[in-house]
Design a protein around this motif. Structure first.
Motif, PDB file in Angstrom:
ATOM      1  N   THR A 132      29.517  43.061  47.336  1.00 18.83           N
ATOM      2  CA  THR A 132      30.445  42.797  46.523  1.00 18.83           C
ATOM      3  C   THR A 132      29.593  41.362  45.667  1.00 18.83           C
ATOM      4  N   LEU A 134      32.281  37.726  43.483  1.00 18.32           N
ATOM      5  CA  LEU A 134      33.448  37.826  42.940  1.00 18.32           C
ATOM      6  C   LEU A 134      33.029  36.427  42.509  1.00 18.32           C
ATOM      7  N   THR A 154      41.074  38.068  45.584  1.00 17.30           N
ATOM      8  CA  THR A 154      40.221  39.080  45.997  1.00 17.30           C
ATOM      9  C   THR A 154      42.091  40.117  47.381  1.00 17.30           C
TER      10      THR A 154
END
Length: 375
Positions: A132, A134, A154
């Motif tokens: 992931t 971010l 998150t």
């Protein structure tokens, strides 16, 4: 002739006895000392097991890796002409991407790293262990002590690493470094704690007030900001820079980490947001253990020798004088000039500090109201 036959018979009998004794001896030897099995025999393979210490390293890596992040920091790098083209003609500004590492210390998305990893960044991207990616914002930063706290948003709780105790680390202890060298991806290296309290006046052009942990766990560009772990998987330092006398940009097994206890002392101020402010004492110091302090009529010893006191500074107001040797600051032993500067900078601005010093071999205890450093 008869004599020769007798000798031949005796000789033959001796040979037969020797053969029989040798055969029995060899037979006994085989029974008591079985042959060493081949490297490829089943008996050797069956006895081969992974050493417990090797499993320990693997287990630490498995537990720690999910909390270590990769950092991409995008900076705008433009000369004055390129800036003009951008302002008048809308030309895009050239960008440069830097890489580094960090680790999650709170499960709601707070990350520790080095300030130099994200310095001047317009955009910061965090790569998690599960691939992931971010966007991060900077919560607080300390340019002088090269620390920064980042935050990602998150909806899930993130894995974290626990803080250890860098004061309890001993030379010869195992150390494990995890990071993103050269942007290759998560990499684990293992080494030892080679030294503690390594001090440098400057690091890569920056003034340094740290006392670093030296490790042989291999660190390379991209590892900056990543954790240095003990065998309990706890963070004992933040990997910060490497030493290479040839000037090359790769590690040779001499790396340095900021002790985690220094980080813990500043963490509350980093979490408040903005640039961390530091206390101010107002002295020029030198390590009192250097031979050249003898020119001041002082016997070399551990401590910080005051070379100069700035007028109207907190030190001047408290009566500290040139020639004094500070040996304790707020109860902590002072070993060097850099050591004193670090303790002052860790202290809160405008707080009261207790200083113990030697003046003409007399021990004095002085209270000082610290100021705020102009950064």
């Amino acid at each position: 002739m008869k004599r020769m036959l007798t000798i031949f018979a005796v000789f033959s009998l001796a040979l037969m006895c020797g053969y029989k004794l040798g055969k029995e001896s060899a037979h006994k030897s085989v029974k008591s000392n079985p042959p060493t099995p081949s490297l490829f025999s089943d008996s050797v393979v069956a006895r081969t097991e992974t050493p417990s210490w090797q499993k320990a390293f693997a287990n630490i890596a498995k537990r720690a890796e999910p909390a270590v992040v990769h950092i991409r920091a995008v900076r705008v790098v433009a000369d004055p002409f390129e800036q003009l083209l951008h302002e008048f003609f809308g030309e895009p500004l050239p960008r440069r991407e830097g890489i580094g590492s960090g680790f999650i210390f709170r499960n709601d998305g707070y990350i520790l790293t080095n300030f130099h990893v994200i310095e001047g960044a317009r955009n910061i991207r965090i790569g998690l262990h599960d691939k992931t990616e971010l966007t991060a914002t900077t919560v607080g930063a300390d340019p002088w002590l090269d620390l920064a706290v980042l935050k990602v948003n998150t909806n899930k709780l993130l894995p974290t690493l626990e803080f250890g105790d860098s004061d309890a680390v001993e030379v010869g202890d195992w150390a494990i470094a995890i990071g993103n060298p050269f942007g290759l991806g998560q990499t684990v290296t293992i080494g030892f704690i080679n030294a503690k309290e390594r001090e440098f006046e400057s690091v890569e052009g920056r003034r340094s007030v740290h006392s670093y942990i030296q490790t042989s766990a291999l660190i390379n560009p991209g590892n900056s900001g990543g954790p240095l772990l003990d065998l309990n998987g706890r963070v004992i330092g933040i990997n910060t820079f490497i030493y290479n006398p040839a000037g090359e940009r790769f590690g040779i097994g001499i790396g340095f980490a900021i002790p985690i206890n220094t980080v813990k002392a500043l963490l509350d101020r980093l979490m408040r947001g903005g640039i961390v402010e530091h206390a101010y004492l107002g002295v020029v110091v030198e390590s009192a253990d250097k031979p050249e302090v003898a020119r001041y009529g002082i016997k070399p010893r551990e401590g910080a020798l005051i070379l100069k006191v700035h007028p109207q500074s907190p030190a001047a107001n408290a009566g500290i004088q040139a020639g004094d040797i500070i040996i304790r600051f707020n109860g902590k032993p002072i070993h060097s000039g850099i050591n004193l500067i670090r303790e002052v900078w860790i202290a809160e601005p405008y707080s009261e500090a207790v200083i113990e010093l030697l003046r003409n071999e007399q021990l004095l205890k002085i209270k000082v109201r610290l100021g705020r450093a102009q950064m």
